[in-house]
Design a protein around this motif. Structure first.
Motif, mmCIF file in Angstrom:
data_model
loop_
_atom_site.group_PDB
_atom_site.id
_atom_site.type_symbol
_atom_site.label_atom_id
_atom_site.label_comp_id
_atom_site.label_asym_id
_atom_site.label_seq_id
_atom_site.Cartn_x
_atom_site.Cartn_y
_atom_site.Cartn_z
ATOM 1 N N HIS A 55 -19.423 -46.001 -15.651
ATOM 2 C CA HIS A 55 -20.096 -44.866 -15.015
ATOM 3 C C HIS A 55 -20.517 -43.834 -16.056
ATOM 4 C CE1 HIS A 55 -19.625 -45.263 -10.595
ATOM 5 N NE2 HIS A 55 -18.803 -46.205 -10.953
ATOM 6 N N PRO A 56 -21.376 -42.873 -15.648
ATOM 7 C CA PRO A 56 -21.763 -41.825 -16.575
ATOM 8 C C PRO A 56 -20.551 -41.016 -17.031
ATOM 9 C CG PRO A 56 -23.094 -41.721 -14.588
ATOM 10 C CD PRO A 56 -22.064 -42.749 -14.361
ATOM 11 N N ARG A 57 -20.620 -40.542 -18.261
ATOM 12 C CA ARG A 57 -19.598 -39.668 -18.833
ATOM 13 C C ARG A 57 -18.242 -40.324 -19.008
ATOM 14 N NH1 ARG A 57 -21.852 -34.428 -20.286
ATOM 15 N NH2 ARG A 57 -23.922 -34.689 -19.430
ATOM 16 N N ASN A 76 -14.758 -45.528 -14.040
ATOM 17 C CA ASN A 76 -15.437 -44.403 -13.394
ATOM 18 C C ASN A 76 -15.693 -43.261 -14.365
ATOM 19 O OD1 ASN A 76 -15.907 -45.026 -10.560
ATOM 20 N ND2 ASN A 76 -13.717 -45.416 -10.553
ATOM 21 N N GLU A 77 -16.359 -42.226 -13.833
ATOM 22 C CA GLU A 77 -16.750 -41.114 -14.682
ATOM 23 C C GLU A 77 -15.551 -40.329 -15.196
ATOM 24 O OE1 GLU A 77 -17.597 -41.431 -11.460
ATOM 25 O OE2 GLU A 77 -17.610 -39.511 -10.415
ATOM 26 N N ARG A 78 -15.739 -39.717 -16.344
ATOM 27 C CA ARG A 78 -14.760 -38.837 -16.963
ATOM 28 C C ARG A 78 -13.466 -39.525 -17.361
ATOM 29 N NH1 ARG A 78 -15.027 -33.290 -13.638
ATOM 30 N NH2 ARG A 78 -16.868 -32.515 -14.625
ATOM 31 N N VAL A 107 -11.618 -41.865 -11.435
ATOM 32 C CA VAL A 107 -12.123 -40.639 -12.063
ATOM 33 C C VAL A 107 -11.048 -39.914 -12.877
ATOM 34 C CG1 VAL A 107 -13.283 -38.455 -11.602
ATOM 35 C CG2 VAL A 107 -13.609 -40.370 -10.055
ATOM 36 N N VAL A 126 -6.847 -41.595 -9.654
ATOM 37 C CA VAL A 126 -7.515 -40.393 -10.145
ATOM 38 C C VAL A 126 -6.577 -39.588 -11.038
ATOM 39 C CG1 VAL A 126 -8.577 -38.226 -9.439
ATOM 40 C CG2 VAL A 126 -8.996 -40.280 -8.124
ATOM 41 N N ALA A 169 -14.321 -57.349 -2.526
ATOM 42 C CA ALA A 169 -14.864 -56.020 -2.254
ATOM 43 C C ALA A 169 -15.347 -55.375 -3.546
ATOM 44 C CB ALA A 169 -13.790 -55.152 -1.594
ATOM 45 N N GLN A 173 -19.032 -54.009 -4.480
ATOM 46 C CA GLN A 173 -19.261 -52.652 -4.959
ATOM 47 C C GLN A 173 -20.092 -52.680 -6.239
ATOM 48 O OE1 GLN A 173 -15.693 -50.356 -5.496
ATOM 49 N NE2 GLN A 173 -16.785 -48.570 -6.205
ATOM 50 N N LEU A 177 -23.552 -50.818 -7.194
ATOM 51 C CA LEU A 177 -23.638 -49.924 -8.350
ATOM 52 C C LEU A 177 -24.733 -50.373 -9.311
ATOM 53 C CD1 LEU A 177 -19.861 -49.333 -9.073
ATOM 54 C CD2 LEU A 177 -21.474 -47.685 -8.174
#
Lengths: 189, 197
Positions: A55-57, A76-78, A107, A126, A169, A173, A177
């Motif tokens: 993902h971005p970042r 995921n991001e971050r 995240v 998370v 699943a 996804q 994406l």
């Protein structure tokens, strides 16, 4: 009046582009999806296998060891993968971080570098922090399969037996994406 | 002699939104701001994770019908928070569903929100995780560090805390004014005003 100034309507940043470290040597599968604003730095190799989504970042730092990401993972991001550990003792492993197939790093999670192994189908929630040298899930068994670890060493075991469904699943996804995240692997090569 | 106005830290729109230049908004065409909303630096909104699937209809859909993140009026997104639409398998295909915020919603620093719906006058503290498809009704206070599990429904006027989050109390009578964010809205921006004492 000041036409020369107004010629470009889009404002360009005056600051130089942030280059937080050396460009990492990468080894990408052709089918990965990596966002333009992902950050890849370091001097060891970053391997990413087929159909994995970055993902971005998301930040992948291989300066403390090699990073290997399996098939159909979602980063995921971050997230920060390969972060420097606070523990200064050198690790015996040459690998920095190994993430197995179908893992999902949510995240803001941080995975420290130094022989850290994330097992197949793991979900790193998370804001989690996975310390250096931790080994989670299949096939290392330090933390057994289907275990949910939450806080202060408490845990429970997922006995639903839905891992095949979960992998399916995750594949669905990733298909979605693939359409949503503009991929730009060329930028990192 | 430059007549160019000095660029402030925030971009202020006609509808009164104050968006930090350092905020990370991805997929802006799918983000709806109701107005008078503050978005601070490093807040992240994942508008790119919009609903897919009905795109096959072909006919020109109304603009804004495919909103990923809808935010009401007087919302306040603190530094480093992250809003991302929840996703799940629906009718055999994976799809992201929109994330809706009501009015006067405060989101603390470093909080990650993946809820389906958040009502109006909701306060969410720092470093909270709001799980996927959770529903938070009106006048709810989520204390800092709480982890709201996926699919949880939080009724109105509750105070929620813990890991996993539980309802630990009720908003006292007369405590509703504390949720108003109009004054807080005025304290940020390019010419901020101090809070009235």
């Amino acid at each position: 009046m000041n036409g020369s100034k107004m010629s470009s309507s889009k404002r360009q940043s005056i600051l130089p582009r942030v280059q937080s470290g050396p460009k990492a040597p990468v080894n990408f599968s052709s089918s990965i999806i990596i966002a333009d604003s992902a950050l890849l730095t370091g001097n060891h190799t970053i391997n990413i296998s087929s159909e994995t989504v970055i993902h971005p970042r998301a930040k992948l730092d291989s300066s403390n060891g090699r990073i290997t990401i399996g098939r159909r993972c979602i980063v995921n991001e971050r997230t920060s993968i390969g972060a420097l550990s606070a523990d200064p003792t050198p690790s015996e492993s040459r690998d920095g971080v190994v993430i197995s197939d179908y893992a999902n790093i949510e995240v803001g999670a941080v995975i420290e570098s130094g022989g850290t192994l994330i097992g197949e189908g793991s979900l790193v929630g998370v804001g989690c922090r996975v310390g250096k040298g931790a080994r989670l899930g299949k096939p290392w068994e330090i933390v057994p399969d289907f275990t949910v670890i939450y806080s202060n060493g408490t845990r429970r075991i997922d006995k639903r037996g839905v891992s095949d469904l979960k992998n399916k699943a995750q594949a669905r996804q990733i298909e979605v994406l693939k359409r949503l995240i503009p991929s730009n692997p060329a930028k990192f090569q | 002699m430059s007549r160019k106005p000095v660029k402030g830290e925030y971009i202020e729109t006609d509808t009164g939104n104050k968006v930090s230049r350092k905020a990370i908004l991805i997929g802006t065409q799918h983000i709806m701001l109701g107005g008078k909303t503050v978005i601070q630096a490093e807040a992240m909104i994942r508008g790119d994770l919009a609903r897919t699937g009905q795109a096959v209809s072909g006919s020109a859909a109304a603009p804004g019908s495919n909103t990923a993140v809808a935010i009401g009026r007087y919302c306040y997104l603190s530094k480093g928070c992250c809003l991302r639409p929840p996703g799940r398998i629906y009718k055999g295909t994976f799809t992201f569903l929109p994330l809706r915020l009501g009015d006067h919603v405060f989101i603390g620093e470093g909080t990650v929100v993946q809820a389906a719906t958040i009502g109006s006058h909701v306060y969410i503290g720092q470093n909270v995780v709001v799980g996927e498809f959770s529903i938070i009704k009106d006048y709810v206070r989520v204390l800092e560090g709480a982890v709201i599990p996926p699919n949880m429904v939080i009724p109105s006027f509750s105070i929620v805390a813990g890991q996993p989050a539980r309802v630990i109390g009720e908003v006292p009578e007369g405590g509703h004014e504390a949720f108003e964010l109009r004054e807080l809205y005025k304290t940020v921006g390019n010419n901020p005003q101090p809070l009235p004492v």
